[in-house]
Motif scaffolding. Structure first.
Motif, PDB file in Angstrom:
ATOM      1  N   VAL A 132     -17.410   1.863  -2.069  1.00 17.49           N
ATOM      2  CA  VAL A 132     -17.173   1.492  -0.674  1.00 17.49           C
ATOM      3  C   VAL A 132     -15.677   1.448  -0.395  1.00 17.49           C
ATOM      4  O   VAL A 132     -15.188   1.963   0.624  1.00 17.49           O
ATOM      5  CB  VAL A 132     -17.817   0.122  -0.354  1.00 17.49           C
ATOM      6  CG1 VAL A 132     -17.392  -0.358   1.032  1.00 17.49           C
ATOM      7  CG2 VAL A 132     -19.325   0.213  -0.437  1.00 17.49           C
ATOM      8  N   ARG A 133     -14.941   0.836  -1.303  1.00 14.35           N
ATOM      9  CA  ARG A 133     -13.492   0.697  -1.113  1.00 14.35           C
ATOM     10  C   ARG A 133     -12.796   2.053  -1.117  1.00 14.35           C
ATOM     11  O   ARG A 133     -11.909   2.315  -0.286  1.00 14.35           O
ATOM     12  CB  ARG A 133     -12.930  -0.199  -2.223  1.00 14.35           C
ATOM     13  CG  ARG A 133     -11.482  -0.622  -2.029  1.00 14.35           C
ATOM     14  CD  ARG A 133     -11.127  -1.719  -3.002  1.00 14.35           C
ATOM     15  NE  ARG A 133     -11.360  -1.305  -4.378  1.00 14.35           N
ATOM     16  CZ  ARG A 133     -11.519  -2.167  -5.410  1.00 14.35           C
ATOM     17  NH1 ARG A 133     -11.483  -3.461  -5.178  1.00 14.35           N
ATOM     18  NH2 ARG A 133     -11.714  -1.716  -6.626  1.00 14.35           N
ATOM     19  N   GLU A 134     -13.210   2.944  -2.020  1.00 14.89           N
ATOM     20  CA  GLU A 134     -12.591   4.264  -2.100  1.00 14.89           C
ATOM     21  C   GLU A 134     -12.927   5.117  -0.884  1.00 14.89           C
ATOM     22  O   GLU A 134     -12.102   5.891  -0.407  1.00 14.89           O
ATOM     23  CB  GLU A 134     -13.041   4.966  -3.380  1.00 14.89           C
ATOM     24  CG  GLU A 134     -12.494   4.318  -4.649  1.00 14.89           C
ATOM     25  CD  GLU A 134     -13.131   4.893  -5.903  1.00 14.89           C
ATOM     26  OE1 GLU A 134     -13.946   5.839  -5.767  1.00 14.89           O
ATOM     27  OE2 GLU A 134     -12.824   4.413  -7.003  1.00 14.89           O
ATOM     28  N   LYS A 135     -14.145   4.958  -0.376  1.00 12.71           N
ATOM     29  CA  LYS A 135     -14.576   5.779   0.757  1.00 12.71           C
ATOM     30  C   LYS A 135     -13.967   5.319   2.072  1.00 12.71           C
ATOM     31  O   LYS A 135     -13.543   6.141   2.893  1.00 12.71           O
ATOM     32  CB  LYS A 135     -16.102   5.750   0.866  1.00 12.71           C
ATOM     33  CG  LYS A 135     -16.644   6.598   2.004  1.00 12.71           C
ATOM     34  CD  LYS A 135     -18.164   6.588   2.019  1.00 12.71           C
ATOM     35  CE  LYS A 135     -18.696   7.442   3.172  1.00 12.71           C
ATOM     36  NZ  LYS A 135     -20.195   7.445   3.203  1.00 12.71           N
ATOM     37  N   HIS A 136     -13.895   4.013   2.278  1.00  9.31           N
ATOM     38  CA  HIS A 136     -13.466   3.495   3.579  1.00  9.31           C
ATOM     39  C   HIS A 136     -12.082   2.839   3.545  1.00  9.31           C
ATOM     40  O   HIS A 136     -11.467   2.680   4.603  1.00  9.31           O
ATOM     41  CB  HIS A 136     -14.496   2.489   4.099  1.00  9.31           C
ATOM     42  CG  HIS A 136     -15.863   3.076   4.277  1.00  9.31           C
ATOM     43  ND1 HIS A 136     -16.184   3.916   5.309  1.00  9.31           N
ATOM     44  CD2 HIS A 136     -16.996   2.942   3.526  1.00  9.31           C
ATOM     45  CE1 HIS A 136     -17.453   4.280   5.209  1.00  9.31           C
ATOM     46  NE2 HIS A 136     -17.977   3.702   4.142  1.00  9.31           N
ATOM     47  N   GLY A 137     -11.640   2.435   2.362  1.00  8.04           N
ATOM     48  CA  GLY A 137     -10.318   1.828   2.278  1.00  8.04           C
ATOM     49  C   GLY A 137      -9.239   2.844   2.010  1.00  8.04           C
ATOM     50  O   GLY A 137      -8.066   2.632   2.316  1.00  8.04           O
ATOM     51  N   GLY A 138      -9.663   3.971   1.416  1.00  5.60           N
ATOM     52  CA  GLY A 138      -8.717   5.040   1.146  1.00  5.60           C
ATOM     53  C   GLY A 138      -7.566   4.585   0.278  1.00  5.60           C
ATOM     54  O   GLY A 138      -7.729   3.883  -0.722  1.00  5.60           O
ATOM     55  N   VAL A 158      -5.216   2.587   1.234  1.00  6.75           N
ATOM     56  CA  VAL A 158      -4.613   1.396   1.828  1.00  6.75           C
ATOM     57  C   VAL A 158      -4.193   0.420   0.730  1.00  6.75           C
ATOM     58  O   VAL A 158      -4.963   0.107  -0.173  1.00  6.75           O
ATOM     59  CB  VAL A 158      -5.609   0.700   2.784  1.00  6.75           C
ATOM     60  CG1 VAL A 158      -5.024  -0.616   3.291  1.00  6.75           C
ATOM     61  CG2 VAL A 158      -5.950   1.621   3.941  1.00  6.75           C
ATOM     62  N   SER A 159      -2.977  -0.055   0.813  1.00  6.46           N
ATOM     63  CA  SER A 159      -2.479  -1.052  -0.138  1.00  6.46           C
ATOM     64  C   SER A 159      -2.505  -2.424   0.513  1.00  6.46           C
ATOM     65  O   SER A 159      -2.075  -2.587   1.663  1.00  6.46           O
ATOM     66  CB  SER A 159      -1.051  -0.702  -0.568  1.00  6.46           C
ATOM     67  OG  SER A 159      -0.508  -1.745  -1.361  1.00  6.46           O
ATOM     68  N   ALA A 166      -9.125  -9.478   7.469  1.00  6.16           N
ATOM     69  CA  ALA A 166      -9.594  -8.496   8.448  1.00  6.16           C
ATOM     70  C   ALA A 166      -9.929  -7.174   7.769  1.00  6.16           C
ATOM     71  O   ALA A 166     -10.935  -6.524   8.096  1.00  6.16           O
ATOM     72  CB  ALA A 166      -8.532  -8.279   9.534  1.00  6.16           C
ATOM     73  N   TYR A 167      -9.101  -6.777   6.802  1.00  2.00           N
ATOM     74  CA  TYR A 167      -9.343  -5.546   6.041  1.00  2.00           C
ATOM     75  C   TYR A 167     -10.658  -5.624   5.267  1.00  2.00           C
ATOM     76  O   TYR A 167     -11.478  -4.699   5.289  1.00  2.00           O
ATOM     77  CB  TYR A 167      -8.164  -5.311   5.089  1.00  2.00           C
ATOM     78  CG  TYR A 167      -8.448  -4.381   3.940  1.00  2.00           C
ATOM     79  CD1 TYR A 167      -8.454  -3.000   4.111  1.00  2.00           C
ATOM     80  CD2 TYR A 167      -8.707  -4.891   2.660  1.00  2.00           C
ATOM     81  CE1 TYR A 167      -8.709  -2.149   3.042  1.00  2.00           C
ATOM     82  CE2 TYR A 167      -8.961  -4.047   1.596  1.00  2.00           C
ATOM     83  CZ  TYR A 167      -8.958  -2.672   1.784  1.00  2.00           C
ATOM     84  OH  TYR A 167      -9.225  -1.843   0.722  1.00  2.00           O
ATOM     85  N   PHE A 168     -10.880  -6.762   4.609  1.00  4.83           N
ATOM     86  CA  PHE A 168     -12.090  -6.908   3.807  1.00  4.83           C
ATOM     87  C   PHE A 168     -13.340  -6.929   4.687  1.00  4.83           C
ATOM     88  O   PHE A 168     -14.347  -6.294   4.371  1.00  4.83           O
ATOM     89  CB  PHE A 168     -12.024  -8.187   2.966  1.00  4.83           C
ATOM     90  CG  PHE A 168     -13.241  -8.398   2.106  1.00  4.83           C
ATOM     91  CD1 PHE A 168     -13.408  -7.692   0.928  1.00  4.83           C
ATOM     92  CD2 PHE A 168     -14.239  -9.287   2.486  1.00  4.83           C
ATOM     93  CE1 PHE A 168     -14.536  -7.869   0.138  1.00  4.83           C
ATOM     94  CE2 PHE A 168     -15.363  -9.467   1.703  1.00  4.83           C
ATOM     95  CZ  PHE A 168     -15.513  -8.757   0.528  1.00  4.83           C
ATOM     96  N   TYR A 169     -13.289  -7.652   5.800  1.00  2.00           N
ATOM     97  CA  TYR A 169     -14.447  -7.701   6.696  1.00  2.00           C
ATOM     98  C   TYR A 169     -14.739  -6.326   7.289  1.00  2.00           C
ATOM     99  O   TYR A 169     -15.899  -5.976   7.539  1.00  2.00           O
ATOM    100  CB  TYR A 169     -14.221  -8.721   7.809  1.00  2.00           C
ATOM    101  CG  TYR A 169     -14.371 -10.157   7.359  1.00  2.00           C
ATOM    102  CD1 TYR A 169     -15.337 -10.513   6.427  1.00  2.00           C
ATOM    103  CD2 TYR A 169     -13.540 -11.153   7.882  1.00  2.00           C
ATOM    104  CE1 TYR A 169     -15.467 -11.839   6.021  1.00  2.00           C
ATOM    105  CE2 TYR A 169     -13.677 -12.483   7.473  1.00  2.00           C
ATOM    106  CZ  TYR A 169     -14.642 -12.822   6.539  1.00  2.00           C
ATOM    107  OH  TYR A 169     -14.790 -14.118   6.144  1.00  2.00           O
ATOM    108  N   ALA A 170     -13.689  -5.544   7.509  1.00  2.00           N
ATOM    109  CA  ALA A 170     -13.892  -4.177   8.001  1.00  2.00           C
ATOM    110  C   ALA A 170     -14.647  -3.344   6.960  1.00  2.00           C
ATOM    111  O   ALA A 170     -15.508  -2.531   7.306  1.00  2.00           O
ATOM    112  CB  ALA A 170     -12.551  -3.526   8.341  1.00  2.00           C
TER     113      ALA A 170
END
Length: 282
Positions: A67-73, A75-76, A87-91
């Motif tokens: 999930v993190r790799e697909k939608h977080g890309g 992002v650091s 906010a980042y985690f809830y997204a």
């Protein structure tokens, strides 16, 4: 606490119960790396203490990383404030779909302040929480369309370790005063244990019912085959002895006929009442 209520079409209601971080912990500390912040991931600690659950936990962590790799890309989160990280985690959580049978549920998710701090410095713990929801939201309720579709109120709390997680739920019908059928369960048991026990019981009943029906069908088919063989042999014997294919009157087999009729009646009964078993897996 700040409570953000996020609603989607054909999705359950998700409420995030977010603690307000203290001012001294608002700013990130990018100079600290993961290894500097913790000696061991709480995920590894949990697996060491509960080796029987290690494989399951690993699967959840892998799902969360996906999930993190697909939608977080790329992002650091190193330079994020705590509010930005939340906010980042809830997204990320909002990208995880629910099975359609949970569309009427209300989910309340709370993470303690220490839990947020642990997630920021422990990527595996963050991934485990994401993976937990990937698994949980994918659960299909096979009895959703059989009545009592009001849904459930489910609360999920996470602390600074896997052991601190606990979830509870109750049907909205029960909250309105209609007591669910839960006589066989100990009220003090964890809600998830109750849920899995009910699912296991219902699945076992379905398997047993399927086996009984299959046995009855085989018995009926066997009787029909035996009668066909008898008629075929009688026809052949008549041809060889009299030169004709005239058939003697078929000698009925009362016992076999009774067995076939009983089997047929049993199959019809299963078909009639088999779909009437309902249950609330919550």
């Amino acid at each position: 606490m700040n409570i953000t209520d996020i609603m989607f079409t054909n999705r359950p209601t998700t409420i995030y119960d977010t603690p307000v971080p203290s001012s001294k912990k608002t700013q990130a500390q990018p100079e600290k790396t993961f290894k500097d912040s913790i000696e061991e991931s709480v995920v590894d600690t949990f697996k060491r203490r509960h080796p029987d659950s290690a494989r399951h936990v690993d699967e959840q962590v892998r799902a969360g990383r996906a999930v993190r790799e697909k939608h977080g890309g790329s992002v650091s989160t190193d330079d994020m404030t705590m509010e930005e990280y939340q906010a980042y985690f809830y997204a990320l959580l909002d990208t995880i779909p629910y099975d359609s049978t949970h569309m009427n549920d209300t989910n309340i998710i709370s993470i303690s302040e220490k839990g947020w701090e642990q997630m920021r410095k422990d990527p595996d713990y963050e991934a485990w929480i994401l993976g937990y929801f990937v698994e949980d939201r994918a659960v299909h309720n096979p009895f959703f369309a059989w009545g009592n579709n009001a849904g459930c109120v489910v609360t999920e709390h996470f602390g600074a370790s896997i052991e601190e997680h606990h979830g509870q739920g109750i049907s909205k019908a029960a909250l309105e005063g209609r007591k669910p059928d839960d006589d066989d369960d100990d009220e003090e048991e964890n809600w998830w244990i109750k849920r899995h026990k009910r699912m296991k019981k219902l699945m076992k009943e379905q398997v047993e019912r399927s086996i009984r029906k299959n046995t009855a069908e085989k018995a009926a088919a066997k009787e029909i085959y035996a009668r066909q063989q008898y008629l075929s042999r009688a026809k052949q014997h008549s041809f060889l002895t009299t030169g004709t294919q005239d058939m003697p009157a078929a000698v009925p087999n009362p016992e076999g006929m009774a067995a076939a009729m009983a089997a047929g009646a049993y199959i019809n009964t299963l078909d009639l009442f088999g779909s009437g078993i309902t249950g609330d897996v919550h």
